[in-house]
Design a protein around this motif. Structure first.
Motif, PDB file in Angstrom:
ATOM      1  N   LEU A 102      67.888   8.697 -18.713  1.00 30.80           N
ATOM      2  CA  LEU A 102      69.245   8.360 -18.273  1.00 30.80           C
ATOM      3  C   LEU A 102      70.268   8.800 -19.312  1.00 30.80           C
ATOM      4  O   LEU A 102      71.307   9.365 -18.958  1.00 30.80           O
ATOM      5  CB  LEU A 102      69.360   6.852 -18.012  1.00 30.80           C
ATOM      6  N   ALA A 103      69.963   8.573 -20.588  1.00 33.95           N
ATOM      7  CA  ALA A 103      70.870   8.997 -21.666  1.00 33.95           C
ATOM      8  C   ALA A 103      71.112  10.495 -21.600  1.00 33.95           C
ATOM      9  O   ALA A 103      72.245  10.967 -21.689  1.00 33.95           O
ATOM     10  CB  ALA A 103      70.297   8.607 -23.026  1.00 33.95           C
ATOM     11  N   TYR A 104      70.040  11.258 -21.438  1.00 29.42           N
ATOM     12  CA  TYR A 104      70.154  12.709 -21.375  1.00 29.42           C
ATOM     13  C   TYR A 104      70.971  13.135 -20.149  1.00 29.42           C
ATOM     14  O   TYR A 104      71.848  14.000 -20.252  1.00 29.42           O
ATOM     15  CB  TYR A 104      68.758  13.346 -21.344  1.00 29.42           C
ATOM     16  N   LEU A 105      70.696  12.541 -19.010  1.00 27.53           N
ATOM     17  CA  LEU A 105      71.417  12.865 -17.777  1.00 27.53           C
ATOM     18  C   LEU A 105      72.912  12.593 -17.929  1.00 27.53           C
ATOM     19  O   LEU A 105      73.747  13.432 -17.598  1.00 27.53           O
ATOM     20  CB  LEU A 105      70.863  12.053 -16.607  1.00 27.53           C
ATOM     21  N   LEU A 106      73.253  11.410 -18.460  1.00 32.07           N
ATOM     22  CA  LEU A 106      74.663  11.061 -18.603  1.00 32.07           C
ATOM     23  C   LEU A 106      75.375  11.974 -19.591  1.00 32.07           C
ATOM     24  O   LEU A 106      76.501  12.394 -19.348  1.00 32.07           O
ATOM     25  CB  LEU A 106      74.795   9.593 -19.028  1.00 32.07           C
ATOM     26  N   LYS A 107      74.723  12.297 -20.700  1.00 32.32           N
ATOM     27  CA  LYS A 107      75.328  13.231 -21.666  1.00 32.32           C
ATOM     28  C   LYS A 107      75.508  14.603 -21.031  1.00 32.32           C
ATOM     29  O   LYS A 107      76.545  15.243 -21.193  1.00 32.32           O
ATOM     30  CB  LYS A 107      74.478  13.353 -22.921  1.00 32.32           C
ATOM     31  N   ASP A 108      74.502  15.044 -20.302  1.00 33.71           N
ATOM     32  CA  ASP A 108      74.572  16.344 -19.634  1.00 33.71           C
ATOM     33  C   ASP A 108      75.719  16.398 -18.627  1.00 33.71           C
ATOM     34  O   ASP A 108      76.290  17.452 -18.382  1.00 33.71           O
ATOM     35  CB  ASP A 108      73.239  16.635 -18.942  1.00 33.71           C
ATOM     36  N   ARG A 109      76.088  15.252 -18.082  1.00 31.33           N
ATOM     37  CA  ARG A 109      77.192  15.175 -17.122  1.00 31.33           C
ATOM     38  C   ARG A 109      78.540  14.960 -17.786  1.00 31.33           C
ATOM     39  O   ARG A 109      79.540  14.764 -17.114  1.00 31.33           O
ATOM     40  CB  ARG A 109      76.921  14.089 -16.100  1.00 31.33           C
ATOM     41  N   GLY A 110      78.563  14.961 -19.135  1.00 27.54           N
ATOM     42  CA  GLY A 110      79.832  14.922 -19.841  1.00 27.54           C
ATOM     43  C   GLY A 110      80.224  13.596 -20.453  1.00 27.54           C
ATOM     44  O   GLY A 110      81.331  13.470 -20.979  1.00 27.54           O
ATOM     45  N   MET A 111      79.360  12.613 -20.398  1.00 26.56           N
ATOM     46  CA  MET A 111      79.708  11.317 -20.960  1.00 26.56           C
ATOM     47  C   MET A 111      79.329  11.263 -22.438  1.00 26.56           C
ATOM     48  O   MET A 111      78.422  11.967 -22.883  1.00 26.56           O
ATOM     49  CB  MET A 111      78.999  10.205 -20.197  1.00 26.56           C
ATOM     50  N   LEU A 112      80.031  10.427 -23.183  1.00 29.26           N
ATOM     51  CA  LEU A 112      79.681  10.160 -24.574  1.00 29.26           C
ATOM     52  C   LEU A 112      78.660   9.028 -24.542  1.00 29.26           C
ATOM     53  O   LEU A 112      78.951   7.933 -24.069  1.00 29.26           O
ATOM     54  CB  LEU A 112      80.913   9.750 -25.372  1.00 29.26           C
ATOM     55  N   GLU A 115      72.060  15.396 -29.692  1.00 27.54           N
ATOM     56  CA  GLU A 115      73.363  14.858 -30.093  1.00 27.54           C
ATOM     57  C   GLU A 115      73.716  13.533 -29.429  1.00 27.54           C
ATOM     58  O   GLU A 115      74.877  13.255 -29.130  1.00 27.54           O
ATOM     59  CB  GLU A 115      74.458  15.899 -29.878  1.00 27.54           C
ATOM     60  N   ILE A 116      72.694  12.709 -29.207  1.00 24.90           N
ATOM     61  CA  ILE A 116      72.896  11.358 -28.712  1.00 24.90           C
ATOM     62  C   ILE A 116      72.516  10.423 -29.858  1.00 24.90           C
ATOM     63  O   ILE A 116      71.372  10.416 -30.317  1.00 24.90           O
ATOM     64  CB  ILE A 116      72.038  11.073 -27.468  1.00 24.90           C
ATOM     65  N   SER A 117      73.475   9.663 -30.344  1.00 21.48           N
ATOM     66  CA  SER A 117      73.246   8.758 -31.459  1.00 21.48           C
ATOM     67  C   SER A 117      72.402   7.564 -31.005  1.00 21.48           C
ATOM     68  O   SER A 117      72.761   6.874 -30.047  1.00 21.48           O
ATOM     69  CB  SER A 117      74.592   8.265 -32.002  1.00 21.48           C
ATOM     70  N   THR A 132      78.679   5.080  -9.267  1.00 19.46           N
ATOM     71  CA  THR A 132      80.010   5.361  -9.807  1.00 19.46           C
ATOM     72  C   THR A 132      79.913   5.911 -11.219  1.00 19.46           C
ATOM     73  O   THR A 132      80.576   6.885 -11.573  1.00 19.46           O
ATOM     74  CB  THR A 132      80.879   4.092  -9.793  1.00 19.46           C
ATOM     75  N   LEU A 133      79.062   5.296 -12.029  1.00 23.03           N
ATOM     76  CA  LEU A 133      78.869   5.735 -13.410  1.00 23.03           C
ATOM     77  C   LEU A 133      78.401   7.185 -13.458  1.00 23.03           C
ATOM     78  O   LEU A 133      78.943   8.001 -14.197  1.00 23.03           O
ATOM     79  CB  LEU A 133      77.854   4.831 -14.106  1.00 23.03           C
ATOM     80  N   VAL A 134      77.409   7.517 -12.673  1.00 23.76           N
ATOM     81  CA  VAL A 134      76.839   8.868 -12.694  1.00 23.76           C
ATOM     82  C   VAL A 134      77.842   9.891 -12.171  1.00 23.76           C
ATOM     83  O   VAL A 134      77.935  10.996 -12.693  1.00 23.76           O
ATOM     84  CB  VAL A 134      75.516   8.913 -11.898  1.00 23.76           C
ATOM     85  N   LYS A 135      78.637   9.534 -11.170  1.00 19.73           N
ATOM     86  CA  LYS A 135      79.609  10.470 -10.599  1.00 19.73           C
ATOM     87  C   LYS A 135      80.858  10.627 -11.468  1.00 19.73           C
ATOM     88  O   LYS A 135      81.534  11.638 -11.400  1.00 19.73           O
ATOM     89  CB  LYS A 135      80.028  10.013  -9.207  1.00 19.73           C
ATOM     90  N   LYS A 136      81.157   9.635 -12.278  1.00 22.74           N
ATOM     91  CA  LYS A 136      82.399   9.618 -13.060  1.00 22.74           C
ATOM     92  C   LYS A 136      82.490  10.786 -14.032  1.00 22.74           C
ATOM     93  O   LYS A 136      83.542  11.389 -14.194  1.00 22.74           O
ATOM     94  CB  LYS A 136      82.499   8.289 -13.810  1.00 22.74           C
ATOM     95  N   CYS A 137      81.399  11.095 -14.702  1.00 25.52           N
ATOM     96  CA  CYS A 137      81.319  12.240 -15.623  1.00 25.52           C
ATOM     97  C   CYS A 137      82.297  12.168 -16.791  1.00 25.52           C
ATOM     98  O   CYS A 137      82.673  13.195 -17.341  1.00 25.52           O
ATOM     99  CB  CYS A 137      81.480  13.556 -14.880  1.00 25.52           C
ATOM    100  N   SER A 138      82.736  11.004 -17.149  1.00 23.81           N
ATOM    101  CA  SER A 138      83.564  10.844 -18.333  1.00 23.81           C
ATOM    102  C   SER A 138      83.413   9.411 -18.806  1.00 23.81           C
ATOM    103  O   SER A 138      82.940   8.551 -18.083  1.00 23.81           O
ATOM    104  CB  SER A 138      85.029  11.161 -18.038  1.00 23.81           C
ATOM    105  N   GLY A 139      83.792   9.187 -20.026  1.00 23.16           N
ATOM    106  CA  GLY A 139      83.717   7.836 -20.555  1.00 23.16           C
ATOM    107  C   GLY A 139      82.605   7.683 -21.564  1.00 23.16           C
ATOM    108  O   GLY A 139      81.955   8.642 -21.966  1.00 23.16           O
ATOM    109  N   ARG A 140      82.396   6.450 -21.986  1.00 25.67           N
ATOM    110  CA  ARG A 140      81.430   6.128 -23.028  1.00 25.67           C
ATOM    111  C   ARG A 140      80.428   5.108 -22.502  1.00 25.67           C
ATOM    112  O   ARG A 140      80.816   4.110 -21.904  1.00 25.67           O
ATOM    113  CB  ARG A 140      82.159   5.561 -24.241  1.00 25.67           C
TER     114      ARG A 140
END
Length: 92
Positions: A38-48, A67-69, A16-24
């Motif tokens: 995982l951080a890179y993948l999630l950011k690449d999919r549009g998550m903060l 640009e991942i803090s 669900t997290l990976v498919k959501k593509c939004s959120g923090r």
């Protein structure tokens, strides 16, 4: 190999997290090779994405360049109130 009910639930939540593509998302242990990926993948999919690590390394630098803090050390203040997911490395 069969999975327990808890593992199945966790896999569904991760899907669900990976498919959501939004959120923090905040990652604990972000400098590990798996967590950094995982951080890179999630950011690449549009998550903060933010993270922290008690021993930041070259992967922390690489994440910052993308640009991942990544904060040094672990502290409850790193997890902001509007975070949707907190993911903890098994190394912690």
């Amino acid at each position: 190999m069969s999975q327990s009910g808890d593992e199945n639930q966790m896999n569904k939540q991760l899907s669900t997290l990976v498919k959501k593509c939004s959120g923090r998302v905040h990652l604990l242990g972000a400098s590990g090779v798996g967590m950094a990926g995982l951080a890179y993948l999630l950011k690449d999919r549009g998550m903060l994405v933010t993270g922290c690590d008690s021993s930041p390394n070259a992967l922390a630098t690489w994440l910052r360049q993308h640009e991942i803090s990544v904060m040094d050390s672990h502290h409850p203040d790193h997890v902001v109130s509007d975070v949707d997911w907190v993911v903890k490395s098994t190394a912690i």
